[in-house]
Design an enzyme around this catalytic site. Structure first.
Site, PDB file in Angstrom:
ATOM      1  N   CYS A  17       0.812  -1.206   0.000  1.00  0.00           N
ATOM      2  CA  CYS A  17       0.000   0.000   0.000  1.00  0.00           C
ATOM      3  C   CYS A  17       0.844   1.253   0.000  1.00  0.00           C
ATOM      4  O   CYS A  17       2.048   1.229   0.258  1.00  0.00           O
ATOM      5  CB  CYS A  17      -0.866   0.072   1.265  1.00  0.00           C
ATOM      6  SG  CYS A  17      -1.648  -1.453   1.751  1.00  0.00           S
ATOM      7  N   GLY A  43       0.098   0.550  -5.081  1.00  0.00           N
ATOM      8  CA  GLY A  43      -1.174  -0.141  -4.966  1.00  0.00           C
ATOM      9  C   GLY A  43      -2.097   0.245  -6.093  1.00  0.00           C
ATOM     10  O   GLY A  43      -2.337   1.434  -6.318  1.00  0.00           O
ATOM     11  N   ASN A 116      -0.091   1.085   5.766  1.00  0.00           N
ATOM     12  CA  ASN A 116       0.784   0.387   4.835  1.00  0.00           C
ATOM     13  C   ASN A 116       1.598  -0.589   5.671  1.00  0.00           C
ATOM     14  O   ASN A 116       2.312  -0.168   6.569  1.00  0.00           O
ATOM     15  CB  ASN A 116       1.716   1.403   4.139  1.00  0.00           C
ATOM     16  CG  ASN A 116       2.846   0.738   3.365  1.00  0.00           C
ATOM     17  OD1 ASN A 116       3.924   1.292   3.242  1.00  0.00           O
ATOM     18  ND2 ASN A 116       2.622  -0.436   2.828  1.00  0.00           N
ATOM     19  N   GLY A 117       1.456  -1.878   5.375  1.00  0.00           N
ATOM     20  CA  GLY A 117       2.226  -2.859   6.134  1.00  0.00           C
ATOM     21  C   GLY A 117       1.339  -3.945   6.685  1.00  0.00           C
ATOM     22  O   GLY A 117       0.248  -4.207   6.163  1.00  0.00           O
ATOM     23  N   TYR A 256      13.281  -2.810  -5.326  1.00  0.00           N
ATOM     24  CA  TYR A 256      12.205  -2.913  -6.318  1.00  0.00           C
ATOM     25  C   TYR A 256      11.042  -1.948  -6.112  1.00  0.00           C
ATOM     26  O   TYR A 256      10.547  -1.342  -7.044  1.00  0.00           O
ATOM     27  CB  TYR A 256      11.652  -4.341  -6.306  1.00  0.00           C
ATOM     28  CG  TYR A 256      10.417  -4.548  -7.162  1.00  0.00           C
ATOM     29  CD1 TYR A 256      10.540  -4.881  -8.513  1.00  0.00           C
ATOM     30  CD2 TYR A 256       9.139  -4.393  -6.634  1.00  0.00           C
ATOM     31  CE1 TYR A 256       9.414  -5.050  -9.308  1.00  0.00           C
ATOM     32  CE2 TYR A 256       8.009  -4.553  -7.425  1.00  0.00           C
ATOM     33  CZ  TYR A 256       8.144  -4.889  -8.756  1.00  0.00           C
ATOM     34  OH  TYR A 256       7.033  -5.050  -9.538  1.00  0.00           O
ATOM     35  N   SER A 297      11.706  -1.311 -13.837  1.00  0.00           N
ATOM     36  CA  SER A 297      12.367  -1.346 -12.539  1.00  0.00           C
ATOM     37  C   SER A 297      13.786  -1.906 -12.588  1.00  0.00           C
ATOM     38  O   SER A 297      14.565  -1.673 -11.684  1.00  0.00           O
ATOM     39  CB  SER A 297      11.508  -2.106 -11.526  1.00  0.00           C
ATOM     40  OG  SER A 297      11.016  -3.278 -12.089  1.00  0.00           O
ATOM     41  N   ASP A 359      17.887  -7.727 -14.127  1.00  0.00           N
ATOM     42  CA  ASP A 359      16.547  -7.622 -13.539  1.00  0.00           C
ATOM     43  C   ASP A 359      16.711  -7.276 -12.068  1.00  0.00           C
ATOM     44  O   ASP A 359      17.708  -7.613 -11.440  1.00  0.00           O
ATOM     45  CB  ASP A 359      15.793  -8.948 -13.697  1.00  0.00           C
ATOM     46  CG  ASP A 359      14.295  -8.786 -13.450  1.00  0.00           C
ATOM     47  OD1 ASP A 359      13.782  -7.662 -13.638  1.00  0.00           O
ATOM     48  OD2 ASP A 359      13.650  -9.757 -13.066  1.00  0.00           O
ATOM     49  N   ASP A 360      15.704  -6.598 -11.510  1.00  0.00           N
ATOM     50  CA  ASP A 360      15.857  -6.160 -10.124  1.00  0.00           C
ATOM     51  C   ASP A 360      15.558  -7.253  -9.119  1.00  0.00           C
ATOM     52  O   ASP A 360      16.074  -7.224  -8.007  1.00  0.00           O
ATOM     53  CB  ASP A 360      14.993  -4.925  -9.852  1.00  0.00           C
ATOM     54  CG  ASP A 360      13.561  -5.113 -10.292  1.00  0.00           C
ATOM     55  OD1 ASP A 360      13.164  -6.262 -10.566  1.00  0.00           O
ATOM     56  OD2 ASP A 360      12.838  -4.113 -10.375  1.00  0.00           O
ATOM     57  N   CYS A 396       7.004 -12.601   2.364  1.00  0.00           N
ATOM     58  CA  CYS A 396       7.129 -11.425   3.230  1.00  0.00           C
ATOM     59  C   CYS A 396       5.946 -11.407   4.192  1.00  0.00           C
ATOM     60  O   CYS A 396       4.800 -11.515   3.760  1.00  0.00           O
ATOM     61  CB  CYS A 396       7.127 -10.154   2.400  1.00  0.00           C
ATOM     62  SG  CYS A 396       7.054  -8.663   3.428  1.00  0.00           S
ATOM     63  N   CYS A 450      12.912 -12.117   3.161  1.00  0.00           N
ATOM     64  CA  CYS A 450      12.459 -12.841   1.968  1.00  0.00           C
ATOM     65  C   CYS A 450      13.642 -13.445   1.209  1.00  0.00           C
ATOM     66  O   CYS A 450      13.449 -14.286   0.331  1.00  0.00           O
ATOM     67  CB  CYS A 450      11.651 -11.923   1.057  1.00  0.00           C
ATOM     68  SG  CYS A 450      12.448 -10.348   0.703  1.00  0.00           S
TER      69      CYS A 450
HETATM   70  S1  SF4 Z   1      10.631  -9.870   4.042  1.00  0.00           S
HETATM   71 FE1  SF4 Z   1      11.519  -8.861   2.224  1.00  0.00          FE
HETATM   72  S2  SF4 Z   1       9.862  -7.630   1.381  1.00  0.00           S
HETATM   73 FE2  SF4 Z   1       9.265  -8.166   3.488  1.00  0.00          FE
HETATM   74  S3  SF4 Z   1       9.947  -6.470   4.783  1.00  0.00           S
HETATM   75 FE3  SF4 Z   1      11.600  -7.991   4.774  1.00  0.00          FE
HETATM   76  S4  SF4 Z   1      12.933  -7.366   3.056  1.00  0.00           S
HETATM   77 FE4  SF4 Z   1      10.982  -6.314   2.808  1.00  0.00          FE
END
Ligand code: SF4
Length: 464
Positions: A17, A43, A116-117, A256, A297, A359-360, A396, A450
């Site tokens: 978001c 978003g 957001n989150g 990204y 990106s 690529d990112d 994530c 992640c």
């Molecule tokens: S898991 Fe990856 S996308 Fe999620 S907050 Fe951590 S670094 Fe960011």
């Protein structure tokens, strides 16, 4: 500080978001509209604005892009000098009641929330509230804030917010409108960005990214600090602090998610991504005819690589700018056709060339495969894929939605297996060290869960 390895394979929420708040401008809703426009990349499934004119709250929300949801007519209807806006993306379908900002009235006080989150103890908080008789109207995390605020009785707003946000755990940057007081809250680790700006004529703006400040010609003042609750009302600004924790800024914002023209966590994203490309050139040199991105990106990192390696930078794939980011499409077949619609190789130019693609993130297996198929069909001689972050292998839990684990390109696959799957001549991912050094701020300042599976904040394994 808690750090724990990834254990669960259950579904977790995957929303992302952008938020924008404005205090003290006669056309607050109109500026919120432009702010949300700047944040559209965060978003694309829904958008909403709530405003307050000192007496009443006005609201317009809907499913779709910002210019689809809002018209000149409904912006005029959003009266007042204070406003709050939100754009949302989600891994699932969005019900109309889940479109933010979420709004309620309690004892004559209007409360609106946009976040957001992700609130990681949301299940526990909802159960606590339901045991006390609360009825929920939506599936949004934001709604618990409204319920808790309604239970704070005669406690002053500052103390009430401090009490509430000491209970709420997670990775969030959140805005509240309580009557015409604008409140900005950032979680104690500061996962998601949130910045404060000042309008020329004296009003204040709070936004997910600095690119939104630029669009409304607000001057950047500072980031909202991790663990800060900032209240903005007719008396000016004041802050209340939560217990701080070790910062864990989301590195994926730099890699990204954020716009290159934004400064995130005090660092310019364009320059950060170029440095990631330079770091790739330090780690892996390849003899090739050209370097090109998957636009847009991957562009900054590709430019960084090309300049550092002394190989020509070319735009061998042309992007159609009128469709959204491909990895958020809901089905596999939609995703493949979205890639073809969005990215088209310049066949006559690429034929017979040795190509380095930068690529990112190379997140979705199906999406990257579609891109590679298109390159092979264009007749390239060699394809070398460089990715400006380590393999994304885990979900994530903190507010960015990725495809399901089994659809992640890198999950459970070796480099050789990925090369074979994509028909690549070579593949290299930027190391964790290379990525964090390029991003700046120190490796320990970032969440990288992640990529390394080490989660800095406990997640509810049963969350869905
Ligand atoms: S898991 Fe990856 S996308 Fe999620 S907050 Fe951590 S670094 Fe960011």
């Amino acid at each position: 500080m808690e750090i724990m390895p990834y254990q669960s394979t259950k579904r977790i929420p995957r929303d992302k978001c952008g938020v924008f708040g404005i205090f003290g401008h006669p056309e607050a809703a109109r500026l919120a509209y432009f702010g949300l426009y700047a944040l559209q990349h965060r978003g694309q499934k829904s958008a909403g604005i709530v405003s307050h004119d000192g007496y009443r709250t006005w609201m317009h929300r809907g499913i779709g892009l910002v210019p689809v949801v809002f018209t000149e007519e409904n912006l005029l209807y959003l009266k007042g000098s204070t406003a709050l806006g939100h754009v949302l993306d989600s891994s699932g379908d969005i019900a109309t009641v889940d479109v933010q900002p979420f709004t309620a009235t309690h004892k004559g006080r209007a409360i609106s929330v946009a976040h957001n989150g992700s609130i990681t103890n949301i299940r526990e908080l909802r159960q606590e509230l339901q045991a006390q008789g609360a009825i929920f109207h939506s599936a949004t995390d934001s709604e618990v804030v409204v319920h808790f605020l309604a239970r704070c009785g005669d406690m002053g707003l500052d103390a009430a917010l401090q009490t509430i946000f000491s209970k709420i755990k997670g990775a969030f940057s959140l805005l509240l409108l309580v009557d015409d007081t604008l409140v900005a809250v950032r979680d104690p680790r500061g996962f998601r960005p949130l910045c404060l700006g000042r309008l020329h004529d004296g009003g204040y703006v709070v936004a997910s990214e600095t690119c939104a400040l630029d669009l409304v010609e607000a001057q950047y003042l500072r980031d909202i600090e991790p663990g800060e609750i900032l209240l903005i009302d007719s008396n000016g600004l004041r802050s209340v602090s939560l217990e701080r924790d070790h910062p864990r800024f989301c590195i994926f914002e730099q890699v990204y998610f954020a716009r290159p023209d934004s400064n995130i966590f005090g660092i310019n994203v364009y320059q950060s991504r170029k440095r990631m490309g330079e770091a790739l050139a330090d780690e892996r040199r390849i003899d090739a005819d050209l370097v090109m991105p998957f636009p847009d990106s991957g562009t900054c990192a590709a430019l960084g690589y090309a300049q550092a390696a002394g190989i020509p930078f070319e735009m061998g794939i042309i992007r159609n700018h009128y469709i959204g980011r491909t990895f958020i499409q809901p089905t596999q077949s939609d995703r493949a056709s979205a890639v073809r619609t969005k990215l088209n190789p310049v066949r006559s130019f690429l034929r017979g060339k040795r190509v380095i693609i930068v690529d990112d993130s190379a997140i979705s297996g199906a999406t990257v495969q579609s891109k590679m198929d298109a390159l092979h069909e264009a007749g390239v001689k060699e394809v070398h894929l460089l990715v400006s972050c380590p393999p994304i292998q885990f979900p994530c839990a903190y507010g960015i939605h990725f495809p399901a684990m089994d659809r992640l390109l890198a999950h459970g696959k070796s480099i050789d297996q990925i090369c074979k799957y994509l028909g690549l001549d070579s593949l290299h991912y930027l190391s964790l060290e290379g990525m964090t050094a390029a991003a700046g701020g120190g490796s320990n300042a970032y969440c990288k869960a992640c990529m390394d599976g080490m989660y800095p904040l406990a997640i509810d394994p049963d969350m869905e």
